[in-house]
Write a protein that holds these residues in place. Structure first.
Motif, PDB file in Angstrom:
ATOM      1  N   ALA A  93       0.832  -1.206   0.000  1.00  0.00           N
ATOM      2  CA  ALA A  93       0.000   0.000   0.000  1.00  0.00           C
ATOM      3  C   ALA A  93       0.865   1.254   0.000  1.00  0.00           C
ATOM      4  O   ALA A  93       0.570   2.234  -0.708  1.00  0.00           O
ATOM      5  CB  ALA A  93      -0.933  -0.011   1.207  1.00  0.00           C
ATOM      6  N   PHE A  94       1.939   1.226   0.769  1.00  0.00           N
ATOM      7  CA  PHE A  94       2.829   2.390   0.828  1.00  0.00           C
ATOM      8  C   PHE A  94       3.435   2.690  -0.540  1.00  0.00           C
ATOM      9  O   PHE A  94       3.482   3.850  -0.967  1.00  0.00           O
ATOM     10  CB  PHE A  94       3.935   2.122   1.855  1.00  0.00           C
ATOM     11  N   GLU A  95       3.893   1.673  -1.231  1.00  0.00           N
ATOM     12  CA  GLU A  95       4.509   1.886  -2.546  1.00  0.00           C
ATOM     13  C   GLU A  95       3.496   2.432  -3.551  1.00  0.00           C
ATOM     14  O   GLU A  95       3.820   3.315  -4.357  1.00  0.00           O
ATOM     15  CB  GLU A  95       5.110   0.573  -3.046  1.00  0.00           C
ATOM     16  N   ALA A  96       2.273   1.909  -3.519  1.00  0.00           N
ATOM     17  CA  ALA A  96       1.252   2.386  -4.462  1.00  0.00           C
ATOM     18  C   ALA A  96       0.865   3.835  -4.170  1.00  0.00           C
ATOM     19  O   ALA A  96       0.708   4.651  -5.095  1.00  0.00           O
ATOM     20  CB  ALA A  96       0.025   1.485  -4.391  1.00  0.00           C
ATOM     21  N   ILE A  97       0.709   4.177  -2.896  1.00  0.00           N
ATOM     22  CA  ILE A  97       0.352   5.558  -2.532  1.00  0.00           C
ATOM     23  C   ILE A  97       1.493   6.509  -2.879  1.00  0.00           C
ATOM     24  O   ILE A  97       1.261   7.643  -3.339  1.00  0.00           O
ATOM     25  CB  ILE A  97      -0.003   5.615  -1.028  1.00  0.00           C
ATOM     26  N   ARG A  98       2.708   6.072  -2.673  1.00  0.00           N
ATOM     27  CA  ARG A  98       3.857   6.916  -3.016  1.00  0.00           C
ATOM     28  C   ARG A  98       3.910   7.191  -4.523  1.00  0.00           C
ATOM     29  O   ARG A  98       4.226   8.306  -4.955  1.00  0.00           O
ATOM     30  CB  ARG A  98       5.148   6.245  -2.558  1.00  0.00           C
ATOM     31  N   ALA A  99       3.594   6.181  -5.328  1.00  0.00           N
ATOM     32  CA  ALA A  99       3.589   6.381  -6.778  1.00  0.00           C
ATOM     33  C   ALA A  99       2.544   7.418  -7.187  1.00  0.00           C
ATOM     34  O   ALA A  99       2.786   8.262  -8.063  1.00  0.00           O
ATOM     35  CB  ALA A  99       3.318   5.058  -7.482  1.00  0.00           C
ATOM     36  N   LEU A 100       1.393   7.418  -6.535  1.00  0.00           N
ATOM     37  CA  LEU A 100       0.368   8.427  -6.823  1.00  0.00           C
ATOM     38  C   LEU A 100       0.822   9.810  -6.371  1.00  0.00           C
ATOM     39  O   LEU A 100       0.560  10.825  -7.048  1.00  0.00           O
ATOM     40  CB  LEU A 100      -0.943   8.050  -6.124  1.00  0.00           C
ATOM     41  N   ALA A 101       1.502   9.870  -5.229  1.00  0.00           N
ATOM     42  CA  ALA A 101       1.998  11.156  -4.741  1.00  0.00           C
ATOM     43  C   ALA A 101       3.055  11.745  -5.674  1.00  0.00           C
ATOM     44  O   ALA A 101       3.131  12.966  -5.846  1.00  0.00           O
ATOM     45  CB  ALA A 101       2.573  10.990  -3.336  1.00  0.00           C
ATOM     46  N   VAL A 102       3.861  10.890  -6.292  1.00  0.00           N
ATOM     47  CA  VAL A 102       4.858  11.370  -7.254  1.00  0.00           C
ATOM     48  C   VAL A 102       4.169  12.014  -8.454  1.00  0.00           C
ATOM     49  O   VAL A 102       4.621  13.044  -8.974  1.00  0.00           O
ATOM     50  CB  VAL A 102       5.776  10.207  -7.681  1.00  0.00           C
ATOM     51  N   LEU A 103       3.069  11.440  -8.909  1.00  0.00           N
ATOM     52  CA  LEU A 103       2.314  12.040 -10.014  1.00  0.00           C
ATOM     53  C   LEU A 103       1.786  13.422  -9.637  1.00  0.00           C
ATOM     54  O   LEU A 103       1.870  14.378 -10.424  1.00  0.00           O
ATOM     55  CB  LEU A 103       1.153  11.127 -10.412  1.00  0.00           C
ATOM     56  N   LEU A 104       1.239  13.542  -8.433  1.00  0.00           N
ATOM     57  CA  LEU A 104       0.712  14.835  -7.996  1.00  0.00           C
ATOM     58  C   LEU A 104       1.831  15.861  -7.838  1.00  0.00           C
ATOM     59  O   LEU A 104       1.666  17.033  -8.228  1.00  0.00           O
ATOM     60  CB  LEU A 104      -0.043  14.663  -6.676  1.00  0.00           C
ATOM     61  N   ARG A 105       2.943  15.458  -7.297  1.00  0.00           N
ATOM     62  CA  ARG A 105       4.062  16.390  -7.139  1.00  0.00           C
ATOM     63  C   ARG A 105       4.566  16.869  -8.495  1.00  0.00           C
ATOM     64  O   ARG A 105       4.892  18.060  -8.672  1.00  0.00           O
ATOM     65  CB  ARG A 105       5.202  15.712  -6.370  1.00  0.00           C
ATOM     66  N   GLY A 106       4.615  15.975  -9.476  1.00  0.00           N
ATOM     67  CA  GLY A 106       5.031  16.377 -10.816  1.00  0.00           C
ATOM     68  C   GLY A 106       4.086  17.394 -11.425  1.00  0.00           C
ATOM     69  O   GLY A 106       4.516  18.341 -12.096  1.00  0.00           O
TER      70      GLY A 106
END
Length: 683
Positions: A416-429
């Motif tokens: 779950a942590f890895e999947a949420i982090r991947a979504l956060a990277v998209l938002l930060r970009g």
């Protein structure tokens, strides 16, 4: 002169090693030397198995009818009833299936592997070594006879020390392996229904290891029927539809129970993967189990009918613990199940996710990790597009992911942590580059559906942790609620334009559910009040070009829809509903009057400026409910004697009323939610 005792022991030990090696070769030969293929030619035209529907597959009408002459009239009627039983079994469903709604999922993103090793796993292609091993056995027996004549005293010593060395070629445990005598007919000719009936009767009565060896080979021939290499590799030829049906029905329904009885395991007991290979008879039964699993996997890969796939997965789920020793078959079985989870029809999808869940529960460890990662990938791959037909499927996939991630919260945390982090990277970009491509990666169905998914997963984890049912790691998984809330808030406010109001409402709905489950305050009111401050609501609405707006199927509304009265009515109704839901969560909190003050001011401004009577009426009703709730909390606050720093007493403030949901705003929220459920589905 007689030999010394020490020399005799040395020679006996040397002979024991030789005999055991040859005995092992003979055992391998007995396990793998299955009957040779019948000489009957194939029909001129055959259908591939993958082209059949369930009726054709179960009835076996695609098979040649040449074997029918060898069957008696009673056999035919018996097989016909079995065909009806299999058709009925393929359509029945477990009560467990009723708990999960239908949906679709995607295949694992792993490299495809060749199936050549799996073909070898079926125990075929070794007939050429049978004659060689038979010659070795005969030669060894001749040597023993020569030893008996040359040195009878030493031969007598061997009989006294270990008589088993001289009984080379017999069954160690007293179970008959005389396969040709199982049904009273030779196995080197055409396969007939009477022969298979004898095998099945022996397998159920004994159970007979020899009968199951023949049935495993017959099952392989049935699973590989129609393959291009079937004639060259299969040792048996299926000559009638009744015969085909009998073999498939028996193996799918009875094989698991027969394997357990052969292993000496009680049918009601739970097998542990770690102790599976330590069972006394495992080495004898293991080739049959491996052949059954490999052929069932082959069958899953070549069928397309949903009802048949569902039935096979349902029967294979009982034997999922037997996948433990076979890493490659286990990996490919999970891949096949996850592929059906994403692409098959509703019944097969339900059975596929139940198969994956059964594997995760029974095997654990690396298999659990593969299941968790696989279902999350499958959801993301199938959540890219949403329409009226795919929406229920996506909802089912989400429910399946929530269920699997509740098995072991500690193991689920990392995924779950890895999947949420991947979504956060998209938002930060998107926040840093502010480019159209970056915005497009965030404002798409896949990202929004994944955010909603993890909000559901963490809401379920928080609920279990609050109830004390989550076990180890439940609190850690629930702690991810904060980054998910921050992520959803960032996505909802990324582009504050009216066209993306449907997307914002989806994010707010997910946040309200997460807040209610975790008990954490999430500031969603500003996002909702910004919608009510939309200037278009202060002007009379018209009829847009795109009427019939469905918010569950839209993330971005076109400009032609913004002036549509139906669109504005739906947006305002959902905004007021979510605002009521958010405030009702804190209706019994000691700080509710302060929390609701700014919301009340904004609502009064909305009612004053809005020209639509029904909007003003709905706004006034919400304001009235808020005022009554403020008075309700105020009366309770006047009677308390603790200060705001007394955290324990603050948490217990109006706890009885909160549990009963008797506050005025909570009652109004229930009425509003019931009306909304009647008018439209909640998305």
């Amino acid at each position: 002169m007689p030999k010394g005792k020490r020399q005799r022991k040395f020679e006996a030990k040397h002979l024991q090693g030789t005999i055991k090696r040859r005995k092992h070769l003979q055992s391998v030969n007995r396990k793998r030397d299955l009957p040779a293929s019948a000489a009957d030619p194939k029909p001129a035209e055959e259908k591939n198995v993958e082209e059949l529907d369930i009726d054709e597959f179960l009835s076996g009408d695609f098979l040649p009818e040449g074997g029918a002459e060898e069957m008696s009239e009673g056999d035919s009627s018996s097989s016909g009833s079995e065909a009806g039983d299999l058709n009925a079994a393929a359509s029945e469903s477990d009560e467990e299936e009723e708990k999960v709604a239908p949906a679709a999922t995607a295949a694992l993103e792993e490299a495809d592997e060749s199936s050549s090793d799996e073909e070898a796993d079926d125990g075929t292609g070794l007939a050429a070594s049978s004659a060689k091993l038979a010659n070795a056995v005969a030669s060894h027996k001749a040597e023993l006879e020569a030893l008996r004549e040359k040195d009878p005293e030493f031969y007598k010593y061997l009989q006294e020390a270990d008589s088993g060395l001289l009984n080379f070629g017999s069954d160690e445990e007293g179970q008959s392996d005389d396969d040709e005598a199982v049904a009273g007919l030779p196995t080197k000719g055409p396969l007939t229904l009477s022969l298979v009936q004898g095998w099945t009767a022996a397998a159920l009565a004994g159970p007979s290891l020899g009968a199951m060896r023949h049935l495993a080979q017959a099952y392989r021939a049935a699973c590989h029927y129609g393959d291009s290499d079937e004639a060259g590799e299969a040792g048996l030829q299926i000559a009638s539809s009744a015969l085909f049906n009998r073999i498939m029905l028996f193996m799918l329904k009875e094989a698991d129970g027969v394997f357990r009885r052969l292993l000496g395991v009680d049918a009601t007991s739970t097998l542990r993967p770690a102790s599976l290979t330590k069972l006394p008879r495992w080495k004898k039964v293991e080739p049959l189990i491996k052949s059954y699993l490999g052929n069932t996997l082959h069958l899953l890969g070549h069928l397309t009918d949903g009802a048949m796939l569902a039935y096979i997965l349902r029967r294979a789920r009982a034997s999922v613990v037997f996948l433990a020793p076979y890493e490659k078959i286990r990996r490919r079985s999970l891949k096949a199940a996850l592929g059906l989870f994403g692409s098959a029809d509703a019944a097969a999808r339900v059975q596929a996710v139940l198969f994956v869940r059964g594997a995760a529960l029974a095997l654990g460890g690396s298999t659990l990790d593969a299941c968790l990662k696989g279902v999350a990938r499958a959801f993301a791959a199938n959540a890219k597009f949403v329409n009226a037909s795919s929406l229920p499927a996506i909802d089912f996939m989400g429910a399946a992911v929530v269920e699997l991630y509740s098995i072991d919260p500690a193991a689920s945390y990392q995924h779950a942590f890895e999947a949420i982090r991947a979504l956060a990277v998209l938002l930060r970009g998107a926040l840093s580059t502010k480019s159209k491509d970056a915005y497009r990666e965030v404002y798409c169905w896949q990202t929004v559906n994944c955010i909603e998914l993890w909000a559901r997963v963490l809401a379920a984890a928080a609920t279990r942790a609050a109830q004390g049912k989550g076990g180890a790691g439940a609190n850690d998984l629930a702690a991810l609620s904060y980054p998910v809330a921050q992520l959803a808030l960032g996505v909802a406010g990324l582009l504050p334009t009216p066209s993306y109001f449907p997307l914002r409402l989806r994010c707010v709905r997910a946040l309200c559910a997460l807040s209610a489950a975790s008990g954490a305050f999430v500031p969603v009111a500003p996002l909702l009040l910004e919608i009510l401050a939309w200037p278009e609501l202060a002007r009379p609405a018209g009829r847009g070009a795109d009427s019939g707006f469905d918010p569950a199927l839209v993330l971005r509304a076109p400009k032609t829809l913004l002036r549509d009265a139906a669109f504005q009515e739906e947006i305002v109704a959902q905004t007021l509903e979510l605002l009521t839901q958010h405030l009702a969560q804190w209706a019994c909190h000691v700080s509710f009057p302060e929390l609701a003050h700014l919301t009340t001011v904004s609502l009064r401004r909305f009612v004053k400026n809005c020209p639509v009577d029904r909007f003003r009426r709905s706004g006034k009703q919400l304001i009235d409910a808020i005022d009554r709730n403020v008075a309700f909390v105020g009366r309770a606050r006047d009677a308390v004697e603790f200060s705001p720093k007394d955290i324990t007493q603050v948490a217990a403030f109006l706890s009885t009323e909160a549990a009963a949901k008797s506050a005025p705003l909570q009652q109004y929220a229930r009425v509003l939610a019931a009306k909304a459920a009647e008018l439209r589905p909640v998305f």
